[in-house]
Scaffold this motif. Structure first.
Motif, PDB file in Angstrom:
ATOM      1  N   PRO A   1      46.058  42.656  33.101  1.00 21.64           N
ATOM      2  CA  PRO A   1      46.109  44.021  32.905  1.00 21.64           C
ATOM      3  C   PRO A   1      46.951  44.597  31.748  1.00 21.64           C
ATOM      4  CG  PRO A   1      47.433  43.817  34.972  1.00 21.64           C
ATOM      5  CD  PRO A   1      46.650  42.616  34.616  1.00 21.64           C
ATOM      6  N   THR A   2      47.779  43.908  31.348  1.00 22.05           N
ATOM      7  CA  THR A   2      48.964  44.338  30.319  1.00 22.05           C
ATOM      8  C   THR A   2      48.362  43.592  28.942  1.00 22.05           C
ATOM      9  OG1 THR A   2      50.618  42.514  30.684  1.00 22.05           O
ATOM     10  CG2 THR A   2      50.990  44.291  31.788  1.00 22.05           C
TER      11      THR A   2
ATOM     12  N   LEU B   1      36.200  43.247  25.799  1.00 21.52           N
ATOM     13  CA  LEU B   1      37.629  43.302  26.162  1.00 21.52           C
ATOM     14  C   LEU B   1      38.377  43.604  24.799  1.00 21.52           C
ATOM     15  CD1 LEU B   1      38.342  39.999  28.614  1.00 21.52           C
ATOM     16  CD2 LEU B   1      38.226  42.483  29.024  1.00 21.52           C
ATOM     17  N   THR B   2      39.243  44.477  25.153  1.00 17.46           N
ATOM     18  CA  THR B   2      40.258  44.748  24.003  1.00 17.46           C
ATOM     19  C   THR B   2      41.444  44.181  24.485  1.00 17.46           C
ATOM     20  OG1 THR B   2      39.436  47.021  23.538  1.00 17.46           O
ATOM     21  CG2 THR B   2      41.668  46.603  22.725  1.00 17.46           C
TER      22      THR B   2
ATOM     23  N   MET C   1      48.654  47.363  26.261  1.00 15.01           N
ATOM     24  CA  MET C   1      47.567  48.246  26.240  1.00 15.01           C
ATOM     25  C   MET C   1      48.158  49.639  26.233  1.00 15.01           C
ATOM     26  SD  MET C   1      45.268  46.055  26.195  1.00 15.01           S
ATOM     27  CE  MET C   1      44.251  47.658  25.851  1.00 15.01           C
TER      28      MET C   1
ATOM     29  N   ALA D   1      40.017  41.081  32.851  1.00 16.32           N
ATOM     30  CA  ALA D   1      40.763  42.317  32.616  1.00 16.32           C
ATOM     31  C   ALA D   1      41.551  42.725  33.769  1.00 16.32           C
ATOM     32  CB  ALA D   1      39.756  43.660  32.404  1.00 16.32           C
ATOM     33  N   GLU D   2      41.205  42.373  34.990  1.00 12.36           N
ATOM     34  CA  GLU D   2      41.964  42.445  36.278  1.00 12.36           C
ATOM     35  C   GLU D   2      43.065  41.510  36.299  1.00 12.36           C
ATOM     36  OE1 GLU D   2      38.873  41.956  39.407  1.00 12.36           O
ATOM     37  OE2 GLU D   2      38.111  44.124  38.938  1.00 12.36           O
TER      38      GLU D   2
ATOM     39  N   LYS E   1      41.840  45.099  28.466  1.00  6.25           N
ATOM     40  CA  LYS E   1      41.284  46.368  28.839  1.00  6.25           C
ATOM     41  C   LYS E   1      39.761  46.042  28.847  1.00  6.25           C
ATOM     42  CE  LYS E   1      40.942  51.266  28.241  1.00  6.25           C
ATOM     43  NZ  LYS E   1      41.337  52.344  27.603  1.00  6.25           N
TER      44      LYS E   1
END
Length: 171
Positions: free
Chosen positions: A24-25, A44-45, A50, A20-21, A28
């Motif tokens: 980031p785009t 994770l989505t 996002m 996720a880090e 999430k």
């Protein structure tokens, strides 16, 4: 990976946080729940952006519902004795997130993907504590198997006729 490693719950959650880090785009981190013993169930989505989509990108009736509407849910690790699925989902989302922008856009488009690699963290931790063959089926809920109201102190086998053997009998 030729020899993918099955990760313990803490390592698996760290891998999800790291993904996720790093993206980031595209991704999430979401908490979908907690186990009976209080461990976070993370997922994770994944989507092209996002941020909420612009009205021109989707029909008007979809824009308002975008956060909960269509998508694909990938779930694994519902049973503690099926640990390999968690690794498969983790490798799949790593591969999807690593795609070039054009490929990623083409694959994901306006859809969302929610990936939850492991749900039964409580049961799977027994595998890592005691080694293979000690997976705990089910979760940490105590079950009163004989329905006598004493679930935490379930009846132990007893030598009822003092012959030196614990046997099964019906009454």
């Amino acid at each position: 990976d030729q020899n993918p490693q099955i990760l313990a719950s803490a390592e698996l959650n760290e891998a999800l946080q790291r993904l996720a880090e790093q993206h980031p785009t595209r991704a999430k981190l979401v908490t979908v729940g907690k186990t009976l013993l209080g461990k976070k169930i993370l997922g994770l989505t994944i989507s092209c952006s996002m941020a909420k989509p612009k009205p021109g990108n989707l029909p008007a009736n979809v824009v308002d519902r975008h956060n909960w509407q269509s998508g694909l849910l990938l779930v694994s690790g519902l049973e503690a004795n099926a640990l390999v699925g968690s690794t498969v989902i983790l490798k799949l989302i790593e591969r999807i997130l690593g795609l070039k922008e054009e490929e990623f856009q083409g694959l994901v488009g306006q859809r969302r993907l929610v990936a939850v690699p492991r749900v039964d963290h409580d049961g799977s931790e027994r595998y890592f504590a005691d080694g293979p063959g000690h997976e705990l089926d089910g979760n940490a809920r105590v079950i009163d198997w004989d329905r006598d109201g004493r679930a935490p102190n379930e009846d132990q086998p007893a030598d009822l006729n003092s012959d030196g053997f614990v046997t099964v009998m019906r009454r």
